[in-house]
Design a protein around this motif. Sequence first.
Motif, PDB file in Angstrom:
ATOM      1  N   LEU A   2       7.625   5.145  -4.043  1.00  0.00           N
ATOM      2  CA  LEU A   2       6.662   5.201  -2.958  1.00  0.00           C
ATOM      3  C   LEU A   2       5.680   6.349  -3.140  1.00  0.00           C
ATOM      4  O   LEU A   2       5.994   7.363  -3.771  1.00  0.00           O
ATOM      5  CB  LEU A   2       7.372   5.354  -1.611  1.00  0.00           C
ATOM      6  CG  LEU A   2       7.698   4.038  -0.890  1.00  0.00           C
ATOM      7  CD1 LEU A   2       8.731   3.240  -1.676  1.00  0.00           C
ATOM      8  CD2 LEU A   2       8.164   4.294   0.525  1.00  0.00           C
ATOM      9  N   ARG A   3       4.507   6.179  -2.580  1.00  0.00           N
ATOM     10  CA  ARG A   3       3.524   7.259  -2.574  1.00  0.00           C
ATOM     11  C   ARG A   3       4.022   8.374  -1.657  1.00  0.00           C
ATOM     12  O   ARG A   3       4.679   8.121  -0.645  1.00  0.00           O
ATOM     13  CB  ARG A   3       2.177   6.738  -2.066  1.00  0.00           C
ATOM     14  CG  ARG A   3       1.563   5.663  -2.936  1.00  0.00           C
ATOM     15  CD  ARG A   3       0.426   4.955  -2.227  1.00  0.00           C
ATOM     16  NE  ARG A   3      -0.667   5.884  -1.891  1.00  0.00           N
ATOM     17  CZ  ARG A   3      -1.655   5.571  -1.069  1.00  0.00           C
ATOM     18  NH1 ARG A   3      -1.683   4.379  -0.480  1.00  0.00           N
ATOM     19  NH2 ARG A   3      -2.614   6.447  -0.824  1.00  0.00           N
ATOM     20  N   ALA A  25       4.155   8.358   2.476  1.00  0.00           N
ATOM     21  CA  ALA A  25       4.105   6.981   2.975  1.00  0.00           C
ATOM     22  C   ALA A  25       5.235   6.682   3.954  1.00  0.00           C
ATOM     23  O   ALA A  25       5.054   5.937   4.915  1.00  0.00           O
ATOM     24  CB  ALA A  25       4.159   5.994   1.813  1.00  0.00           C
ATOM     25  N   ASP A  26       6.413   7.259   3.707  1.00  0.00           N
ATOM     26  CA  ASP A  26       7.595   6.964   4.515  1.00  0.00           C
ATOM     27  C   ASP A  26       8.166   8.265   5.078  1.00  0.00           C
ATOM     28  O   ASP A  26       8.641   9.108   4.318  1.00  0.00           O
ATOM     29  CB  ASP A  26       8.644   6.258   3.657  1.00  0.00           C
ATOM     30  CG  ASP A  26       9.920   5.934   4.429  1.00  0.00           C
ATOM     31  OD1 ASP A  26       9.944   6.130   5.659  1.00  0.00           O
ATOM     32  OD2 ASP A  26      10.889   5.481   3.794  1.00  0.00           O
ATOM     33  N   ALA A  32      -0.384   9.252   0.465  1.00  0.00           N
ATOM     34  CA  ALA A  32      -0.939   8.470   1.568  1.00  0.00           C
ATOM     35  C   ALA A  32      -1.505   9.414   2.629  1.00  0.00           C
ATOM     36  O   ALA A  32      -0.972  10.503   2.856  1.00  0.00           O
ATOM     37  CB  ALA A  32       0.136   7.584   2.178  1.00  0.00           C
ATOM     38  N   TRP A  53       1.144   7.510   7.679  1.00  0.00           N
ATOM     39  CA  TRP A  53       2.432   6.855   7.458  1.00  0.00           C
ATOM     40  C   TRP A  53       2.223   5.358   7.309  1.00  0.00           C
ATOM     41  O   TRP A  53       1.505   4.735   8.093  1.00  0.00           O
ATOM     42  CB  TRP A  53       3.374   7.132   8.626  1.00  0.00           C
ATOM     43  CG  TRP A  53       3.628   8.581   8.880  1.00  0.00           C
ATOM     44  CD1 TRP A  53       3.297   9.294   9.994  1.00  0.00           C
ATOM     45  CD2 TRP A  53       4.267   9.513   7.994  1.00  0.00           C
ATOM     46  NE1 TRP A  53       3.679  10.606   9.864  1.00  0.00           N
ATOM     47  CE2 TRP A  53       4.280  10.772   8.645  1.00  0.00           C
ATOM     48  CE3 TRP A  53       4.817   9.412   6.724  1.00  0.00           C
ATOM     49  CZ2 TRP A  53       4.830  11.910   8.062  1.00  0.00           C
ATOM     50  CZ3 TRP A  53       5.363  10.548   6.139  1.00  0.00           C
ATOM     51  CH2 TRP A  53       5.371  11.770   6.807  1.00  0.00           C
ATOM     52  N   LEU A  54       2.854   4.771   6.302  1.00  0.00           N
ATOM     53  CA  LEU A  54       2.702   3.344   6.028  1.00  0.00           C
ATOM     54  C   LEU A  54       3.989   2.561   6.271  1.00  0.00           C
ATOM     55  O   LEU A  54       3.972   1.334   6.303  1.00  0.00           O
ATOM     56  CB  LEU A  54       2.234   3.141   4.585  1.00  0.00           C
ATOM     57  CG  LEU A  54       0.877   3.780   4.251  1.00  0.00           C
ATOM     58  CD1 LEU A  54       0.592   3.679   2.757  1.00  0.00           C
ATOM     59  CD2 LEU A  54      -0.234   3.119   5.057  1.00  0.00           C
ATOM     60  N   GLU A  81       0.815  -1.217   0.000  1.00  0.00           N
ATOM     61  CA  GLU A  81       0.000   0.000   0.000  1.00  0.00           C
ATOM     62  C   GLU A  81       0.850   1.269   0.000  1.00  0.00           C
ATOM     63  O   GLU A  81       0.351   2.357  -0.291  1.00  0.00           O
ATOM     64  CB  GLU A  81      -0.936   0.004   1.212  1.00  0.00           C
ATOM     65  CG  GLU A  81      -2.069  -0.999   1.131  1.00  0.00           C
ATOM     66  CD  GLU A  81      -1.637  -2.420   1.446  1.00  0.00           C
ATOM     67  OE1 GLU A  81      -2.433  -3.347   1.201  1.00  0.00           O
ATOM     68  OE2 GLU A  81      -0.501  -2.606   1.942  1.00  0.00           O
ATOM     69  N   ALA A  82       2.141   1.136   0.343  1.00  0.00           N
ATOM     70  CA  ALA A  82       3.033   2.296   0.350  1.00  0.00           C
ATOM     71  C   ALA A  82       3.598   2.598  -1.031  1.00  0.00           C
ATOM     72  O   ALA A  82       4.178   3.662  -1.247  1.00  0.00           O
ATOM     73  CB  ALA A  82       4.185   2.065   1.329  1.00  0.00           C
TER      74      ALA A  82
END
Length: 224
Positions: free
Chosen positions: A61-62, A65-66, A109, A112-113, A45-46
């Motif tokens: 990455l989206r 997300a990170d 996102a 946070w994933l 999902e990230a």
Amino acid sequence: MGRVTGGEVTSTYGTVVWDGIGTLRIRYGGTLIRTRLGERIVPIEALRAVEVTDAGLRLLLRDGADPLQSVTQPIELYDFPGVDHDAAEGIARDIGQALVRRDVPETAATAWLVAPPPAPDRIEGRDATLAVASGQLTFKYHRSAGRKKKALGDPWSVPLGDIVDVEWAPAVGLGARGFLRITTTATPDVRPKPKHDPAAMLTRRATEADALFFAARLLTRIRP
């Protein structure tokens, strides 16, 4: 040429393991910061896409997300050069199909994933020491800091709720200085260089990884 075993590709910057279902496990290596990162778990999902080029494998990455990626753009934490091209193509194809099946959007996102790495609540730099306590971030400036640096007071504390962004940059090149800098609701549009900015701390090369991890953890505090 990288080594591959099943859903795994190995690069000079680490090993990427795809479980074929929905999770990537990255075991970093190759540089000090990547080695300090150790292992990270990235849920599908990230991701918004996976690219395979002549250079290697890249995970895209989206946005949002990170937290680690959100505070630093100069270091590409999701580039893995020199992997086995055929294996990388297979993993990229499989992940692409999983993204479609799960209907993962390419938009930013909303939470946070990817978990930030463990970080201390206090970090010492070249010209200041930063500490988080009681809902505030405090800058305690060193003797080497100039008057412009101490313009807001010494020490200077800002409520975490007033911080809107966190930025970290490494020292790149001879004589360059890395820094950790925050933006608050009162930050002017035109701001001084980090050396003179009260809301910035010049980092030490030996503790750049700690400063990066501190910045990422701080970002998750202001954007839970």
